[in-house]
Design a protein around this motif. Structure first.
Motif, PDB file in Angstrom:
ATOM      1  N   UNK A 151       0.811  -1.220   0.000  1.00  0.00           N
ATOM      2  CA  UNK A 151       0.000   0.000   0.000  1.00  0.00           C
ATOM      3  C   UNK A 151       0.847   1.273   0.000  1.00  0.00           C
ATOM      4  N   UNK A 152       1.837   1.389   0.905  1.00  0.00           N
ATOM      5  CA  UNK A 152       2.680   2.593   0.821  1.00  0.00           C
ATOM      6  C   UNK A 152       3.402   2.723  -0.516  1.00  0.00           C
ATOM      7  N   UNK A 153       3.752   1.607  -1.141  1.00  0.00           N
ATOM      8  CA  UNK A 153       4.423   1.705  -2.441  1.00  0.00           C
ATOM      9  C   UNK A 153       3.476   2.345  -3.458  1.00  0.00           C
ATOM     10  N   UNK A 154       2.182   1.950  -3.401  1.00  0.00           N
ATOM     11  CA  UNK A 154       1.214   2.547  -4.313  1.00  0.00           C
ATOM     12  C   UNK A 154       1.076   4.044  -4.026  1.00  0.00           C
ATOM     13  N   UNK A 155       1.017   4.395  -2.740  1.00  0.00           N
ATOM     14  CA  UNK A 155       0.950   5.821  -2.388  1.00  0.00           C
ATOM     15  C   UNK A 155       2.188   6.549  -2.913  1.00  0.00           C
ATOM     16  N   UNK A 156       3.336   5.911  -2.748  1.00  0.00           N
ATOM     17  CA  UNK A 156       4.588   6.522  -3.203  1.00  0.00           C
ATOM     18  C   UNK A 156       4.573   6.753  -4.705  1.00  0.00           C
ATOM     19  N   UNK A 157       4.086   5.767  -5.440  1.00  0.00           N
ATOM     20  CA  UNK A 157       4.022   5.921  -6.901  1.00  0.00           C
ATOM     21  C   UNK A 157       3.079   7.060  -7.262  1.00  0.00           C
ATOM     22  N   UNK A 158       1.962   7.167  -6.526  1.00  0.00           N
ATOM     23  CA  UNK A 158       1.016   8.257  -6.785  1.00  0.00           C
ATOM     24  C   UNK A 158       1.690   9.609  -6.555  1.00  0.00           C
ATOM     25  N   UNK A 159       2.404   9.737  -5.425  1.00  0.00           N
ATOM     26  CA  UNK A 159       3.102  11.003  -5.143  1.00  0.00           C
ATOM     27  C   UNK A 159       4.131  11.288  -6.244  1.00  0.00           C
TER      28      UNK A 159
END
Lengths: 932, 114
Positions: B26-34
């Motif tokens: 999940x944080x990786x997905x957030x990171x990609x979004x950022x």
């Protein structure tokens, strides 16, 4: 264009043949024959040219910017080879019809055969070296398919792989050689290369060029030490062996020797390399052939030996030797193809190819035996056969070249020995199979093959005899033009005749015949001796060890780089990017900031930026409390949208805003199935390390952005601004770029989006996840999934939202809006129905499957593009006009708007596809499970 | 103002990179979004900052900003959505198949032993 079409015909024919096979087994054979005849017909009008001393060269632009032309050449040598390829090809087509069994796919066989035929024709008719190499590689590929035709056989697959590996590696070396050759000469055109022989031979790069090209030649023509692939390629069906390994594929190497003879030959390096490899191959092949028990194995090594003979002749470099080489190419093709076919008949009718079991077949198939005997006599070099003539020329040249040298007896002695071995294995081929007692335990009782299976053999055997008895009348003119274009100089004085009087060559021939008979008579002790020693050597062992070593090396390198951890890969990737990004800063003395005047800072922007920064930091800081992190990242997205508003990008702002909503819904849906919280990380060192990387990356990007923004710039935007209204018929330049100027890119992008949607649907299929009944804090989820107030309100909002979407879509060409934004708005409006009312309620009112919508969208967009072809314009050329309707007033209609409609449908369809399927996980799965 | 935008891009990049290096999906997905915010903004500002001059042709307009980066970024935004959706569904699939939400497909406490 005729030569080009002659080459193209078999390639096109490959598809035709495959289609024809649906009509019946014989149909594909008929189609293959027709294709071959068509290729001959394309060549027919030009056939007389080489005999008149002319060389036909046809050039067509292919990639003129790269200096690559489609260039074809028809001279004597090309004519000879084209004749072999198409003539023997036609016979093979007929033969294979009867050879292949009911279980074999005719369409596949003939299709591959046509591909191979086209590639071979391409090689021999090429004028451009790079183009020649492309066809050269195509023969490697298509022969791979042919050798492994019986895919269920292990040996077939292995043999095909080995052939591909060896000839492919050789082709790679040859590419290097051709590039060097092109570098030396300054052109890849054969006419130029052939005329620059002195330049090439005196160039310092001559030796590497020659070595690389010879590597390609030797691997293809199975010369020592690369000969080992050919016997293993015998796992192919016999028609393939008869075609590839007698007349075509393996002759490509010696063809190239002949082709480049004027350009490369005549040096000591050429002499030693080429004739050395040729002599070694000649002896080795003849020796091993004698001891093979497999009929095709014997023929394979005999082929290797004869290829060595031809190579040796070209290596000797005298004009007369080259003539003999060309002559032997013709003769070997005819007798070897017929012998392979005879071996195929024996295998087909007797069920085995093992000469220890095949004995005394004379009484079962006397006719085939007679044919095989004549062909084998040609192979042995018995007078009255074509093989005798070229072998005599060969002996004479070997004698001639050695005259007056110390140890000059060695070469004639060795070639006579090879001749004797050839006689011995030819006798063995005939005596062992057709006489020598009774057959041993054959799987079936042999009998004569069907009438038409013998016809190709008959034709070839008659040719062997005709050439052998009256060479000057039959093959004379063809040999003359082929040899002439090989040498590119006037022909040496030679005389084609059966009887030249008593001379050293005749004596050598007689010694070989007598010696061969003696060797065959002494075969039992010789076999025993061979089995004890040399018979155990197998080049395959070395090849496999090399291959395994390479694989092990590749694996260890992969293991070193790829540890199987994504986290580590991302770390390596980012570190590498940082190193590459930072390195230039360290070296240059350029100031960071440029001199461009910036915009003044205002309070609102400062506030917005602070909000964004705080929200970003909060996302990072709170990422383990996932719900809060999601809210925070939503804030970031909103401020980004505001940034677009501020800096004159209304389209981007609208897009960002609607994407933001869809993304958050998506992540919320996903989060439901993922852990809501994560445990704090234990590894402090890793946190510090990642923090350092993140800060460096952030600082670097900020510095880069700052450096660019403070510098003046030039843009090509003027063109788009000036042409948007007159050329594209729209005043919203961003939209006109998307649907008109760069419409092709957009078509690609909506395709990607559609693919992402399909990929997601595929991944979600059959997925089962545990849906939690409580939230992270341990509270039960609300039982009322669809609150009445929200449901009611969204139903009222739906038509309004759709109306807005239509408005945005229609005005998109002239005002901020367009297909992307309208699609996202529509998707949001529909998703809200799902959220508020549930999937069941919604699916009662609209189609649940959005695949057709995506398909229609792509189709509309593509057809808008294709429609411009109807009017003779390039793909996606747009048009527009202004209409004046009563009541509505004047409005504009542009073809780009249809394209935008396609974009709209794809965006709606793909978004719904993704979200509805993801949301559906929750509702449908438990029911699904109950059913099973 | 340019300094502020550069700072914003830097902060987004730093946050994105840090999250992309985390171990759970999940944080990786957030990171990609950022990171896609950062990249989109970066590309957008390559047309330089301009206020009140949208690239919509009209007689009253005082001028136009560069429409080209905007067109590039518009599709980039939509494609990033497709990518985010793909990655998050991949994460769900991985969780279903492997039973955990670690990007390497194993539990994070096994990390150091592996």
């Amino acid at each position: 264009m005729t030569l080009f079409f002659a080459v193209l015909t078999p390639f096109m024919g490959a598809a035709l043949v495959a289609l024809a096979s649906r009509l019946g087994r014989s149909h594909s054979a008929w189609a293959a024959g027709a294709v071959t005849l068509a290729a001959i017909a394309w060549l027919a009008p030009s056939l007389h040219l080489p005999f008149e001393g002319a060389t036909l060269i046809q050039q067509h632009d292919w990639m003129p910017a790269l200096g690559l032309n489609l260039a074809f050449r028809l001279d004597g040598l090309a004519l000879l080879f084209a004749g072999l390829i198409l003539g023997i090809g036609l016979l093979i087509v007929l033969y294979a019809r009867y050879y292949l069994s009911e279980r074999d796919s005719m369409g596949r066989f003939y299709s591959y055969l046509m591909l191979f035929m086209g590639s071979m024709l391409g090689i021999v008719l090429s004028e451009n070296l790079i183009q020649l190499l492309i066809f050269w590689e195509l023969t490697s590929l298509s022969s791979f398919l042919l050798i492994s035709y019986w895919q269920h056989r292990e040996e077939g697959r292995q043999g095909a792989r080995m052939a591909l590996a060896v000839t492919g590696a050789g082709g790679f070396a040859m590419l290097g050689g051709f590039l060097l050759l092109g570098h030396i000469v300054g052109s890849y055109e054969l006419s130029v290369v052939l005329a620059s022989g002195d330049l090439i031979r005196e160039h310092p790069l001559y030796v590497p060029t020659l070595t690389l090209i010879l590597l390609g030649v030797f691997t293809k023509s199975a010369q020592f030490p690369f000969h080992f692939w050919l016997p293993h390629a015998m796992a192919a069906p016999t028609p393939v062996s008869a075609y590839l390994h007698s007349a075509t594929m393996v002759k490509a190497g010696v063809f190239l020797l002949a082709r480049l003879f004027p350009a490369l030959s005549g040096t000591a390096e050429w002499f030693w390399l080429v004739s050395g490899a040729g002599l070694a191959t000649l002896l080795l092949g003849a020796y091993v052939a004698l001891f093979k028990h497999d009929l095709k194995g014997l023929l394979a090594y005999s082929t290797i030996s004869h290829l060595g003979l031809i190579t040796l002749l070209f290596g000797l470099s005298t004009p007369l030797a080259a003539v003999a080489g060309v002559f032997h190419i013709i003769n070997h093709a005819t007798f070897k193809a017929s012998l392979f076919m005879a071996a195929g008949i024996i295998d087909h009718e007797a069920g085995t190819r093992d000469m220890r079991r095949l004995n005394g077949l004379w009484k079962f198939m006397p006719y085939t035996a007679t044919l095989a005997m004549v062909a084998a006599a040609a192979m042995a070099g018995v007078p009255l056969m074509n093989g005798f003539l070229s072998k005599e020329m060969f002996f004479a040249e070997a004698m001639h070249i050695s005259e007056g040298h110390v140890g000059g007896w060695l070469l004639p002695a060795l070639v006579t020995l090879a001749g004797a071995l050839a006689v011995a294995y030819s006798i063995r081929f005939i005596h062992d199979v057709f006489f020598n007692g009774e057959p041993v335990d054959l799987p079936k009782t042999p009998h004569e093959p069907p009438r038409w299976m013998k016809v190709p053999v008959e034709i070839l055997v008659v040719l062997c005899l005709a050439v052998g008895i009256a060479p000057a009348l039959t093959v004379g003119p063809l040999l003359a033009v082929a040899a002439q274009s090989t040498l590119q100089t006037p022909l040496p004085d030679y005389h084609l005749a059966l009887w030249h009087g008593i001379n050293p060559a005749l004596v050598m021939s007689l010694i070989a015949l007598a010696g061969g008979t003696l060797i065959y008579l002494a075969r039992r002790p010789l076999f025993a001796w061979h089995e004890r020693g040399l018979g155990r050597l197998d080049a395959r062992v070395v090849f496999n060890a090399l291959q395994d070593g390479l694989f092990a090396l590749a694996r260890s390198i992969t293991r070193l780089i790829d540890t199987g951890s994504l986290q580590r890969q991302v770390f390596f990737l980012l570190s590498a990017a940082l190193v590459l990004g930072v390195a230039p800063w360290l070296g240059g003395g350029t100031p960071l900031a440029g001199g461009r005047e910036g915009l003044p800072l205002d309070a609102v922007s400062l506030l917005a930026a602070s909000t964004l920064i705080v929200a970003t930091l909060a996302t990072v800081w709170l990422h383990r409390q996932r719900f809060i992190a999601l809210v925070m990242i939503g804030v970031v997205g909103l401020v980004v949208a505001l940034t677009f508003v501020k800096f004159s990008a209304p389209d981007l702002a609208l897009t960002q805003l609607s994407v933001e909503i869809v993304t958050i819904v998506l992540l919320l849906l996903a989060l439901y199935f993922l852990p809501q919280h994560a445990a704090p990380e234990q590894d402090r060192a890793r946190l510090w390390r990642d923090g350092a990387i993140a800060l460096t990356a952030g600082a670097g990007t900020a510095a880069l952005a700052w450096a660019v923004l403070t510098r003046p710039y030039d843009t090509i935007a003027g063109y788009f601004l000036a042409n948007s209204v007159p050329g594209g018929g729209g005043s919203n330049v961003v939209n006109v770029i998307l649907v008109d100027f760069r419409g092709y890119d957009t078509l690609g992008e909506i395709t990607v989006l559609a693919l992402a949607g399909l990929g997601i649907v595929a991944m979600l299929q059959g997925l089962s996840l545990n849906a939690p009944s409580r939230d992270a804090a341990g509270r039960n989820w609300d039982a009322d999934a669809h609150p009445a107030i929200m449901a009611t309100l969204t139903r009222i909002l739906l038509p309004l939202a759709l109306l807005v979407a239509v408005f945005i879509l229609l005005r998109g060409h002239n005002q901020p809006g367009g297909g992307f934004i309208a699609g996202l708005i529509t998707a949001v409006a529909l998703i809200v129905q799902y959220l508020a009312n549930g999937a069941a309620w919604t699916h009662r009112r609209m189609a649940s499957d959005s695949h057709p919508m995506v398909a229609w969208g792509l189709a509309i967009a593509a057809f808008t593009g294709l429609a411009s072809w109807l009017f003779g314009y390039p793909f996606l050329t747009s048009t527009f006009s202004h209409m004046d309707w009563p009541v509505v007033g004047e409005f504009e209609l542009a073809s780009a708007m249809a394209f935008d409609l396609g974009v709209f449908l794809v965006v709606v369809g793909a978004t719904l596809m993704i979200l509805v399927n993801l949301g559906g996980l929750h509702h449908t799965l438990p029911k699904h499970r109950e059913k099973h | 103002m340019e300094m502020l935008i550069a700072l914003v891009i830097g902060v987004l990049t730093a946050g994105g990179v840090f999250l992309a290096l985390r171990g759970q999906t999940f944080p990786v997905v957030l990171g990609l979004t950022l990171m896609s915010y950062a990249v989109n903004l970066f590309l957008f500002v390559m047309g330089r900052l301009a206020i009140g001059v949208p690239p919509v042709i009209s007689d009253a307009a005082a001028g136009y900003t560069d429409p080209l980066p905007q067109a590039l970024v518009l599709t980039a935004i939509v494609i990033s959505f497709g990518m985010t959706a793909f990655v998050i569904v991949l994460a769900l699939k991985a969780r279903a198949e492997l039973g955990n939400d670690h990007v390497d497909g194993r539990h994070h406490n096994e990390d150091r032993h592996a």
